[in-house]
Design a protein around this motif. Sequence first.
Motif, PDB file in Angstrom:
ATOM      1  N   TYR A  33      10.993  10.073  18.465  1.00 43.76           N
ATOM      2  CA  TYR A  33      11.142  11.242  17.606  1.00 43.76           C
ATOM      3  C   TYR A  33      12.568  11.302  17.080  1.00 43.76           C
ATOM      4  O   TYR A  33      13.531  11.271  17.854  1.00 43.76           O
ATOM      5  N   CYS A  34      12.694  11.382  15.748  1.00 35.40           N
ATOM      6  CA  CYS A  34      13.982  11.411  15.073  1.00 35.40           C
ATOM      7  C   CYS A  34      14.267  12.841  14.625  1.00 35.40           C
ATOM      8  O   CYS A  34      13.449  13.459  13.929  1.00 35.40           O
ATOM      9  N   LEU A  35      15.411  13.365  15.001  1.00 30.60           N
ATOM     10  CA  LEU A  35      15.740  14.777  14.856  1.00 30.60           C
ATOM     11  C   LEU A  35      16.941  14.919  13.929  1.00 30.60           C
ATOM     12  O   LEU A  35      18.023  14.414  14.215  1.00 30.60           O
ATOM     13  N   HIS A  36      16.755  15.637  12.830  1.00 34.46           N
ATOM     14  CA  HIS A  36      17.708  15.589  11.713  1.00 34.46           C
ATOM     15  C   HIS A  36      18.900  16.518  11.897  1.00 34.46           C
ATOM     16  O   HIS A  36      18.920  17.434  12.713  1.00 34.46           O
ATOM     17  N   GLN A  37      19.916  16.271  11.079  1.00 35.26           N
ATOM     18  CA  GLN A  37      21.112  17.112  11.025  1.00 35.26           C
ATOM     19  C   GLN A  37      20.851  18.299  10.101  1.00 35.26           C
ATOM     20  O   GLN A  37      19.819  18.384   9.434  1.00 35.26           O
ATOM     21  N   LEU A 101      13.998   9.885  22.142  1.00 34.03           N
ATOM     22  CA  LEU A 101      14.570  10.779  21.145  1.00 34.03           C
ATOM     23  C   LEU A 101      15.810  10.178  20.500  1.00 34.03           C
ATOM     24  O   LEU A 101      16.625   9.532  21.162  1.00 34.03           O
ATOM     25  N   PHE A 102      15.947  10.417  19.183  1.00 30.86           N
ATOM     26  CA  PHE A 102      17.137  10.001  18.437  1.00 30.86           C
ATOM     27  C   PHE A 102      17.553  11.171  17.559  1.00 30.86           C
ATOM     28  O   PHE A 102      16.848  11.542  16.621  1.00 30.86           O
ATOM     29  N   ILE A 125      17.533   8.771  25.444  1.00 32.97           N
ATOM     30  CA  ILE A 125      17.995   9.557  24.297  1.00 32.97           C
ATOM     31  C   ILE A 125      19.151   8.819  23.632  1.00 32.97           C
ATOM     32  O   ILE A 125      20.060   8.335  24.304  1.00 32.97           O
ATOM     33  N   ALA A 126      19.108   8.739  22.317  1.00 34.76           N
ATOM     34  CA  ALA A 126      20.252   8.266  21.537  1.00 34.76           C
ATOM     35  C   ALA A 126      20.596   9.347  20.533  1.00 34.76           C
ATOM     36  O   ALA A 126      19.730  10.118  20.102  1.00 34.76           O
ATOM     37  N   MET A 127      21.852   9.423  20.176  1.00 36.43           N
ATOM     38  CA  MET A 127      22.261  10.437  19.211  1.00 36.43           C
ATOM     39  C   MET A 127      23.437   9.939  18.395  1.00 36.43           C
ATOM     40  O   MET A 127      24.172   9.038  18.805  1.00 36.43           O
TER      41      MET A 127
END
Length: 267
Positions: A33-37, A101-102, A125-127
């Motif tokens: 799952y890619c979580l936006h700015q 998660l990213f 998790i990566a961020m």
Amino acid sequence: MARVKKSYVDGKYGQLHYRIAVPETPSALPPLYCLHQSPKCGMEFEALMGAIGDERIVVAPDYPGYGQSCKPPEEHLATVPAYAEACWQVADALGHDNLALFGNHTGSKVATEMAVMRPGHVGNIAMVSAALLTDEERAFFADYFTPIPLDDAGTRFTTMWQRIIERRGPGTTLEMLAQSMMMNLLGGEEYEWGHAAAFSFAEPFEEALKTLPNRITILNPADDLTDCTRRAIPLLKNGEVVECPQWGYNFMDVWPTEVAALLRSYL
């Protein structure tokens, strides 16, 4: 390149929009799952999804009020926990119980909150960046991202564009910058709610970095948060900060294949 599709699920404040790429051959890897700015949306991950979606399911939700997702009725309901809850609503609707998660900027905080909400249901998790701000920095950014009223001169839009140009990363084309501008505009009059939500979510984010058992990898490109991201180094219970000075803003658009290759190492 994997094909990215779009769809909706029902959320707390109406419909939640998401993008999804599904490999032709089923994968044993957990969905990513890619979580936006802020104030963007899942569109910022489309190039990356195409590069990595041929080997695992990749999903990029739009938070409530961003992209094509319905907005909360009041600003106090636009919070990092609310964004995390919305992303879990997408995952539940798709039958995804265990996730990787990213997160990007605001998405970094959403990622840790998702892991806090459902222990044991998030893997690695990566961020991109970690906004560990001093009080002075928080006040500066809060002022910098105060909503700009509409006027006949189009001040809001010229200011937005100038800021996008000033932060143009290596290799970024005008078309990429125009897409960035378009994502801002999709936030409507509530476009800065997400920044306010991120700035107010300070202590829970720091505590999550200290206590979450998940492996956490923080990519540190050359952007406005480069220095403060390094403050995460002594905090991480299980993880590392990876310096990426060759990348700036929009790096996922410019080098999606290279980013996908790096994420494979950590997710």
